[in-house]
Design a protein around this motif. Structure first.
Motif, mmCIF file in Angstrom:
data_model
loop_
_atom_site.group_PDB
_atom_site.id
_atom_site.type_symbol
_atom_site.label_atom_id
_atom_site.label_comp_id
_atom_site.label_asym_id
_atom_site.label_seq_id
_atom_site.Cartn_x
_atom_site.Cartn_y
_atom_site.Cartn_z
ATOM 1 N N PHE A 157 1.614 -14.567 -19.928
ATOM 2 C CA PHE A 157 1.686 -14.838 -18.486
ATOM 3 C C PHE A 157 0.388 -14.380 -17.827
ATOM 4 C CE2 PHE A 157 6.242 -14.838 -19.451
ATOM 5 C CZ PHE A 157 6.631 -15.980 -18.771
ATOM 6 N N ALA A 158 -0.235 -15.254 -17.061
ATOM 7 C CA ALA A 158 -1.475 -14.900 -16.371
ATOM 8 C C ALA A 158 -1.684 -15.852 -15.200
ATOM 9 C CB ALA A 158 -2.658 -14.977 -17.322
ATOM 10 N N PRO A 159 -1.989 -15.393 -13.991
ATOM 11 C CA PRO A 159 -2.026 -13.967 -13.666
ATOM 12 C C PRO A 159 -0.611 -13.417 -13.506
ATOM 13 C CG PRO A 159 -2.359 -15.264 -11.673
ATOM 14 C CD PRO A 159 -2.238 -16.244 -12.803
ATOM 15 N N ILE A 160 -0.447 -12.120 -13.763
ATOM 16 C CA ILE A 160 0.816 -11.450 -13.446
ATOM 17 C C ILE A 160 0.625 -10.786 -12.089
ATOM 18 C CG2 ILE A 160 2.347 -9.548 -14.085
ATOM 19 C CD1 ILE A 160 1.582 -10.164 -17.044
ATOM 20 N N LYS A 161 1.564 -11.055 -11.175
ATOM 21 C CA LYS A 161 1.463 -10.435 -9.854
ATOM 22 C C LYS A 161 2.483 -9.302 -9.752
ATOM 23 C CE LYS A 161 -0.472 -14.460 -7.625
ATOM 24 N NZ LYS A 161 -0.309 -15.527 -6.645
ATOM 25 N N ILE A 162 2.090 -8.251 -9.067
ATOM 26 C CA ILE A 162 2.980 -7.106 -8.855
ATOM 27 C C ILE A 162 3.337 -7.066 -7.371
ATOM 28 C CG2 ILE A 162 3.215 -4.588 -9.050
ATOM 29 C CD1 ILE A 162 2.735 -5.883 -11.778
ATOM 30 N N ASN A 163 4.639 -6.971 -7.057
ATOM 31 C CA ASN A 163 5.101 -6.873 -5.658
ATOM 32 C C ASN A 163 5.401 -5.417 -5.330
ATOM 33 O OD1 ASN A 163 5.117 -9.649 -5.648
ATOM 34 N ND2 ASN A 163 7.316 -9.849 -5.278
ATOM 35 N N THR A 164 4.840 -4.918 -4.251
ATOM 36 C CA THR A 164 5.095 -3.537 -3.852
ATOM 37 C C THR A 164 5.537 -3.481 -2.392
ATOM 38 O OG1 THR A 164 3.440 -2.697 -5.387
ATOM 39 C CG2 THR A 164 4.048 -1.252 -3.570
ATOM 40 N N VAL A 165 6.644 -2.798 -2.139
ATOM 41 C CA VAL A 165 7.072 -2.523 -0.767
ATOM 42 C C VAL A 165 6.766 -1.050 -0.493
ATOM 43 C CG1 VAL A 165 9.023 -2.430 0.835
ATOM 44 C CG2 VAL A 165 8.914 -4.239 -0.882
ATOM 45 N N LEU A 166 6.004 -0.777 0.556
ATOM 46 C CA LEU A 166 5.704 0.608 0.929
ATOM 47 C C LEU A 166 6.629 1.051 2.046
ATOM 48 C CD1 LEU A 166 1.785 0.608 1.019
ATOM 49 C CD2 LEU A 166 3.266 1.406 -0.838
ATOM 50 N N ARG A 190 0.454 -7.316 -4.674
ATOM 51 C CA ARG A 190 0.731 -7.838 -3.326
ATOM 52 C C ARG A 190 1.638 -6.842 -2.618
ATOM 53 N NH1 ARG A 190 2.323 -13.370 -3.278
ATOM 54 N NH2 ARG A 190 4.320 -12.402 -2.929
ATOM 55 N N PHE A 191 1.158 -6.331 -1.502
ATOM 56 C CA PHE A 191 1.950 -5.398 -0.708
ATOM 57 C C PHE A 191 2.790 -6.205 0.277
ATOM 58 C CE2 PHE A 191 -1.587 -2.761 -2.119
ATOM 59 C CZ PHE A 191 -0.931 -1.611 -2.513
ATOM 60 N N ILE A 192 4.118 -6.004 0.224
ATOM 61 C CA ILE A 192 5.049 -6.740 1.095
ATOM 62 C C ILE A 192 5.586 -5.783 2.153
ATOM 63 C CG2 ILE A 192 7.213 -8.048 1.159
ATOM 64 C CD1 ILE A 192 6.827 -8.606 -1.841
ATOM 65 N N GLU A 193 5.497 -6.171 3.404
ATOM 66 C CA GLU A 193 6.056 -5.303 4.454
ATOM 67 C C GLU A 193 7.583 -5.279 4.375
ATOM 68 O OE1 GLU A 193 2.536 -5.734 7.820
ATOM 69 O OE2 GLU A 193 4.461 -6.697 8.175
ATOM 70 N N TRP A 194 8.132 -4.098 4.590
ATOM 71 C CA TRP A 194 9.585 -3.945 4.587
ATOM 72 C C TRP A 194 10.167 -4.758 5.745
ATOM 73 C CZ3 TRP A 194 12.899 0.634 6.626
ATOM 74 C CH2 TRP A 194 14.221 0.492 6.180
ATOM 75 N N MET A 195 11.143 -5.607 5.418
ATOM 76 C CA MET A 195 11.730 -6.491 6.437
ATOM 77 C C MET A 195 13.181 -6.096 6.729
ATOM 78 S SD MET A 195 10.350 -10.186 5.177
ATOM 79 C CE MET A 195 10.181 -9.893 3.437
ATOM 80 N N PRO A 196 13.680 -6.445 7.915
ATOM 81 C CA PRO A 196 15.073 -6.118 8.249
ATOM 82 C C PRO A 196 16.047 -7.025 7.495
ATOM 83 C CG PRO A 196 13.987 -7.190 10.108
ATOM 84 C CD PRO A 196 12.954 -7.036 9.046
ATOM 85 N N LEU A 197 16.150 -6.784 6.202
ATOM 86 C CA LEU A 197 17.026 -7.605 5.353
ATOM 87 C C LEU A 197 17.790 -6.736 4.359
ATOM 88 C CD1 LEU A 197 14.736 -10.660 4.570
ATOM 89 C CD2 LEU A 197 16.897 -10.704 5.819
ATOM 90 N N ASP A 198 17.890 -5.445 4.646
ATOM 91 C CA ASP A 198 18.653 -4.550 3.780
ATOM 92 C C ASP A 198 20.130 -4.673 4.110
ATOM 93 O OD1 ASP A 198 17.845 -3.452 6.305
ATOM 94 O OD2 ASP A 198 18.734 -1.542 5.698
ATOM 95 N N PHE A 199 20.974 -4.537 3.088
ATOM 96 C CA PHE A 199 22.417 -4.689 3.274
ATOM 97 C C PHE A 199 22.986 -3.666 4.241
ATOM 98 C CE2 PHE A 199 23.301 -7.900 0.195
ATOM 99 C CZ PHE A 199 24.510 -8.394 0.641
ATOM 100 N N THR A 206 9.600 2.124 12.278
ATOM 101 C CA THR A 206 8.661 3.249 12.139
ATOM 102 C C THR A 206 8.378 3.551 10.661
ATOM 103 O OG1 THR A 206 10.389 4.924 12.156
ATOM 104 C CG2 THR A 206 9.477 4.289 14.302
ATOM 105 N N LYS A 207 9.245 3.050 9.768
ATOM 106 C CA LYS A 207 9.019 3.282 8.322
ATOM 107 C C LYS A 207 8.197 2.166 7.687
ATOM 108 C CE LYS A 207 12.767 6.348 7.139
ATOM 109 N NZ LYS A 207 14.195 6.078 7.319
ATOM 110 N N LEU A 208 7.925 1.120 8.485
ATOM 111 C CA LEU A 208 7.149 -0.009 7.961
ATOM 112 C C LEU A 208 5.671 0.383 7.886
ATOM 113 C CD1 LEU A 208 7.469 -3.618 9.137
ATOM 114 C CD2 LEU A 208 5.244 -2.577 9.236
ATOM 115 N N VAL A 209 5.036 0.071 6.750
ATOM 116 C CA VAL A 209 3.602 0.317 6.605
ATOM 117 C C VAL A 209 2.935 -1.052 6.684
ATOM 118 C CG1 VAL A 209 1.813 1.350 5.184
ATOM 119 C CG2 VAL A 209 4.155 2.247 5.086
#
Ligand code: SAM
Ligand code: SF4
Length: 332
Positions: A157-166, A190-199, A206-209
């Motif tokens: 697999f190439a490229p392999i992308k890594i998803n990170t939520v801070l 790839r840094f993904i912003e935390w979204m209002p989609l938690d159960f 304020t916790k979003l980076v």
């Protein structure tokens, strides 16, 4: 394979990308995604069969969809996933077929998924620290994830992308360490912003980076320049390291929305089409299929859904309402 007119919404956007959630279940319990216990899993009979999924994908592809991403929940916990990959690949050799996974099962599955025709992989990883991983994912699985990523590399697999939520106060101090690790390993982070989609509906701005804050932190250590070939419909804004060591991306869904160029729709594991992560309306394809629909009727419901695709999410505005479904039941 576009034998039918393209799927165009009332804002002039053309749908090219279909995200398919194959299950809402998962072998982790990431705190920003779901609670430790008590998840209301879908019953087996509510879940689309692989044949039903492939049929919807085929009609969507006939309407101009060129990319399919498999996701969940955790897609690899569904039995026989390779069979679905094979069915989708058989629809068209040109299909851009990818998957987002937590990586745990890749040590076992990477080779067969690649062989079955999966093109690309995104693996989610939010920390390189074992104790933090346990605190975040509520399972002691960091070693399995890293072994899975290594297996994906070996499988080609190439490229392999890594998803990170801070999350502020939890792992934002690891942004540079994660970027440095990915650079050295040859992965695109790839840094993904935390979204209002938690159960739990405990999202807290304020916790979003923000993507911009993260980019600045990385730029201070590894200077960055905007990357050429930026695809405006892709959620991540890509940057390249000035020293030539690859790229890094920022998915600023909340702080800098890209809804105006969104080309995605989503199919949930129980057969509902959603035209936005934050949609409050769903389109019931499972009922249609199980009533014996023709391909033309599937196409028509796709068109009806896409035509009403909302212009954008309303996060931060008074009218915003978090959908009842969490990310894991939608398909991130
Ligand atoms: N289980 C797989 C995984 O974790 O990669 C696929 C499904 S998961 C829902 C897809 C992506 O959504 C992951 O990268 C995860 O980190 C991200 N995610 C989950 N909940 C999120 C949230 N509330 N905000 C932003 N990203 C989220
Ligand atoms: Fe599971 Fe992915 Fe949600 Fe984590 S982010 S709990 S791995 S679905």
């Amino acid at each position: 394979m576009s034998a039918r007119p393209h799927l165009v919404d009332s804002h002039g956007r053309t749908v090219r990308d279909l995200r398919i959630s194959v299950t809402d279940r998962c072998n982790l319990r990431c705190t920003y995604c779901m609670p430790a216990e008590g998840m209301p899993w879908l019953p087996h009979e509510a879940i689309l069969t692989y044949e039903e999924i492939a049929r919807i994908a085929r009609v969507a592809m006939e309407c101009g969809v060129t990319g399919v991403r498999l996701t969940g929940g955790e897609p690899t916990v569904r039995k026989g996933l390779t069979t679905l990959v094979r069915q989708l690949r058989a629809l068209s050799p040109a299909l851009d077929l990818s998957m987002t996974t937590n990586g745990i099962a890749l040590r076992e599955l990477a080779g067969e998924l690649r062989e079955a025709g999966l093109d690309r992989l995104n693996v989610s990883l939010d920390t390189l620290d074992r104790d933090r991983f346990v605190a975040l994912a509520r399972r002691d699985k960091l070693a399995d994830v890293l072994a899975g990523i290594a297996a994906a590399k070996v499988a080609g697999f190439a490229p392999i992308k890594i998803n990170t939520v801070l999350m502020r106060g939890f792992n934002e101090d690891e942004a540079v360490a994660l970027a440095s690790w990915a650079r050295e390993e040859g992965f695109e982070l790839r840094f993904i912003e935390w979204m209002p989609l938690d159960f739990q509906q405990q999202w807290d701005r304020t916790k979003l980076v923000s993507g911009e804050e993260t980019r600045a932190a990385i730029h201070a250590v590894h200077p960055l320049d905007p990357a050429e070939g930026d695809d405006p419909s892709a959620p991540a804004r890509p940057w390249r390291y000035r020293d030539g060591k690859g790229r890094v991306g920022f998915v600023a869904s909340v702080s800098n929305p890209f809804c105006g160029s969104c080309d995605r729709i989503r199919l949930t594991a129980d057969g509902q089409v959603r035209t936005c992560l934050f949609a409050l309306k769903e389109w019931d394809f499972r009922a249609l299929l199980r009533e014996g629909a023709t391909d033309g009727q599937i196409e028509q419901l796709l068109r009806d859904a896409v035509l009403r695709k909302q212009p954008g999410h309303l996060i931060g505005q008074a009218a915003f309402r978090q959908p009842d479904r969490g990310m894991s039941a939608i398909g991130g």
